[in-house]
Design a protein around this motif. Structure first.
Motif, PDB file in Angstrom:
ATOM      1  N   ASP A  76      16.741   8.005  12.460  1.00 60.08           N
ATOM      2  CA  ASP A  76      16.516   9.071  11.182  1.00 60.08           C
ATOM      3  C   ASP A  76      15.583   9.778  11.521  1.00 60.08           C
ATOM      4  O   ASP A  76      14.939   9.749  12.361  1.00 60.08           O
ATOM      5  N   ASN A  77      15.773  11.045  11.176  1.00 59.03           N
ATOM      6  CA  ASN A  77      14.946  12.279  11.262  1.00 59.03           C
ATOM      7  C   ASN A  77      14.571  12.544  12.768  1.00 59.03           C
ATOM      8  O   ASN A  77      13.889  12.875  13.446  1.00 59.03           O
ATOM      9  N   TYR A  78      15.796  12.535  13.595  1.00 55.05           N
ATOM     10  CA  TYR A  78      16.116  12.524  14.961  1.00 55.05           C
ATOM     11  C   TYR A  78      15.277  13.735  15.389  1.00 55.05           C
ATOM     12  O   TYR A  78      14.491  13.664  16.203  1.00 55.05           O
ATOM     13  N   GLU A  79      15.609  15.097  14.843  1.00 56.70           N
ATOM     14  CA  GLU A  79      14.928  16.317  15.440  1.00 56.70           C
ATOM     15  C   GLU A  79      13.409  16.229  15.023  1.00 56.70           C
ATOM     16  O   GLU A  79      12.405  16.579  15.991  1.00 56.70           O
ATOM     17  N   GLU A  80      13.034  15.688  13.815  1.00 54.73           N
ATOM     18  CA  GLU A  80      11.315  15.655  13.837  1.00 54.73           C
ATOM     19  C   GLU A  80      10.804  14.737  14.604  1.00 54.73           C
ATOM     20  O   GLU A  80       9.571  14.799  15.278  1.00 54.73           O
ATOM     21  N   LYS A  81      11.492  13.525  15.061  1.00 58.76           N
ATOM     22  CA  LYS A  81      11.103  12.646  16.005  1.00 58.76           C
ATOM     23  C   LYS A  81      10.879  13.306  17.529  1.00 58.76           C
ATOM     24  O   LYS A  81       9.921  13.221  18.133  1.00 58.76           O
ATOM     25  N   LEU A  82      12.000  13.840  17.775  1.00 62.99           N
ATOM     26  CA  LEU A  82      11.839  14.793  19.030  1.00 62.99           C
ATOM     27  C   LEU A  82      10.672  15.668  19.145  1.00 62.99           C
ATOM     28  O   LEU A  82      10.148  15.886  20.264  1.00 62.99           O
ATOM     29  N   LYS A  83      10.675  16.423  17.853  1.00 60.28           N
ATOM     30  CA  LYS A  83       9.545  17.418  17.769  1.00 60.28           C
ATOM     31  C   LYS A  83       8.225  16.705  18.153  1.00 60.28           C
ATOM     32  O   LYS A  83       7.316  17.121  18.860  1.00 60.28           O
ATOM     33  N   ASN A  84       8.266  15.570  17.685  1.00 54.72           N
ATOM     34  CA  ASN A  84       6.760  14.780  17.617  1.00 54.72           C
ATOM     35  C   ASN A  84       6.374  14.554  19.205  1.00 54.72           C
ATOM     36  O   ASN A  84       5.412  14.480  19.624  1.00 54.72           O
ATOM     37  N   PHE A  85       7.474  13.941  19.713  1.00 54.88           N
ATOM     38  CA  PHE A  85       7.451  13.441  21.217  1.00 54.88           C
ATOM     39  C   PHE A  85       7.184  14.575  22.151  1.00 54.88           C
ATOM     40  O   PHE A  85       6.584  14.079  23.088  1.00 54.88           O
ATOM     41  N   TYR A  86       7.613  15.876  21.654  1.00 55.78           N
ATOM     42  CA  TYR A  86       7.524  16.787  22.522  1.00 55.78           C
ATOM     43  C   TYR A  86       6.140  17.728  22.434  1.00 55.78           C
ATOM     44  O   TYR A  86       5.675  18.402  22.911  1.00 55.78           O
ATOM     45  N   THR A  87       5.336  17.245  21.360  1.00 53.19           N
ATOM     46  CA  THR A  87       3.987  17.902  21.268  1.00 53.19           C
ATOM     47  C   THR A  87       2.952  17.202  22.323  1.00 53.19           C
ATOM     48  O   THR A  87       3.020  16.012  22.480  1.00 53.19           O
ATOM     49  N   GLU A  88       2.228  17.992  23.062  1.00 54.48           N
ATOM     50  CA  GLU A  88       1.543  17.640  24.017  1.00 54.48           C
ATOM     51  C   GLU A  88       0.440  16.629  23.538  1.00 54.48           C
ATOM     52  O   GLU A  88      -0.250  17.069  22.480  1.00 54.48           O
TER      53      GLU A  88
END
Length: 187
Positions: A76-88
Motif C-alpha cells: 500500500d502507498n508504494y510510491e510513498e514508501k519508496l520515497k521514504n526509503f530514498y530519503t538519506e
C-alpha cells in the motif's frame, strides 16, 4: 558472482536508473569493506537450510527475521514508501538485507561524501553499518523480495540527514578517525 557497485552521477532523472558516471567508475568490495559495508553471495533458493546463512546469523546475533515483498501490487502507498526509503538517513543499528528475488539499489556515502550505488540482486546479502548515510530504491524491474535480519526485536527507525550529533553517526565517523588518525568531516 560479486556484487556491483559504482560512484553515482548526481541526477534528477528517475532514481531507478543506474546513474553511472561517464566514464563508469566501479567500486571494489575492498572499498565497500573500508566503509564498513559487508557482503556475502548465498543461495537464495535454499535460504531455509543454508548453513552459511545460519553461521552468519549465529555469529552476528541475528535472531529475528522477516520478509518484505516490495512492488506496486503488494505494498500500500508504494510510491510513498519508496520515497521514504530514498530519503538519506542513518540507523542506530546495522541494516541487514538478503535479496531472495528481484533487485534494487542501496546507495551509501563514502568518506568524501560521494554516493556509491550498490546493486543488490538475488543471492546478495548486505550489511550496512550503524551510522552510515544511505538510502534505498528499486531498479526499473520494480520488484524485490528481501529477508530482513535483526538482533532482538526489529527496530527500524530512520534518522534523516543531518545527524552528525547522533551517537551512531559519531561512532561511525570515529571508526575512520581510529583507523587513519584524521577526522571525517561532514559536508
Amino acid at each position: 558472482m560479486a556484487i556491483e557497485a559504482w560512484f553515482m552521477e548526481e541526477s534528477d532523472e528517475d532514481k531507478r536508473l543506474p546513474h553511472h558516471r561517464n566514464p563508469k567508475e566501479f567500486v571494489s568490495l575492498d572499498h565497500l569493506a573500508d566503509l564498513g559495508v559487508l557482503y556475502w553471495h548465498l543461495n537464495p533458493k535454499d535460504y531455509e537450510k543454508d548453513e552459511e546463512l545460519q553461521k552468519i546469523r549465529e555469529t552476528r546475533g541475528y535472531n529475528y527475521m522477516d520478509m518484505l515483498d516490495l512492488c506496486p501490487e503488494k505494498v500500500d502507498n508504494y510510491e510513498e514508501k519508496l520515497k521514504n526509503f530514498y530519503t538519506e538517513h542513518i540507523h542506530e543499528n546495522e541494516e541487514i538485507r538478503y535479496c531472495l528475488d528481484g533487485c534494487g539499489y542501496f546507495d551509501v556515502r563514502d568518506k568524501d561524501d560521494r554516493w556509491i550505488r550498490i546493486w543488490i540482486k538475488e543471492g546478495d546479502l548486505i550489511i550496512l553499518p550503524a551510522g552510515i548515510y544511505h538510502r534505498f530504491t528499486l531498479d526499473t524491474s520494480n520488484y524485490v523480495k528481501l529477508m530482513r535480519l535483526f538482533m532482538g526485536e526489529p527496530v527500524w527507525t530512520a534518522y534523516n540527514r543531518p545527524q552528525e550529533d547522533h551517537p551512531a553517526r559519531k561512532e561511525y565517523v570515529n571508526s575512520f578517525t581510529d583507523k587513519v588518525g584524521v577526522a571525517l568531516e561532514a559536508h
